[in-house]
Design a protein around this motif. Structure first.
Motif: not given
Length: 125
Positions: A1-4, A33-34, A96-99, A114-115
């Motif tokens: 997982v990647q965040l941009q 998504i936070g 940031a992401a959380d399941w 993930y950040w």
């Protein structure tokens, strides 16, 4: 997982900006998504959370009524519209992401798996 994350910049007080956060690697919409921010010399602060599955949103009191989040599931992208910006909004903003959906611990950075890399928002005249 990647965040941009993207969209930061310099804006005058009272102005607006729109941040984007695009996620890749999720196989469904069952994630949240936070947004967090960290001002110079201060601790990281939770700003907002959105559940991608049903669009539920949560905001910190400091931004409620000024910031609005939306999502585009087809693009796996979340948008943070920031209006009526104040100098105290100056910070590096992180997504940031959380399941799963936004949980009871959405204000805690340890809740997110993930950040993204952060984007700088500067509110100054």
């Amino acid at each position: 997982v990647q965040l941009q994350a993207s969209g930061g910049g310099l804006v005058q007080p009272g102005g607006y900006l729109r941040l984007s956060c695009t996620a890749s690697g999720f196989s469904s919409d069952d994630y949240a998504i936070g947004w967090f921010r960290q001002a110079p010399g201060k601790e990281r602060e939770w700003v907002q959370c959105i559940s991608m599955s049903d669009g539920s949103t949560y905001y910190a009191d400091s931004v409620k009524g000024r910031f609005t989040v939306s999502r585009d599931n087809a693009k796996n992208t979340v948008y943070l519209q920031m209006n009526s910006l104040k100098p105290e909004d100056t910070a590096v903003y992180y997504c940031a992401a959380d399941w799963g959906p936004c949980s009871d611990d959405i204000r805690e950075d340890w809740e997110y798996d993930y950040w993204g890399q952060g984007t700088l928002v500067t509110v100054s005249s």
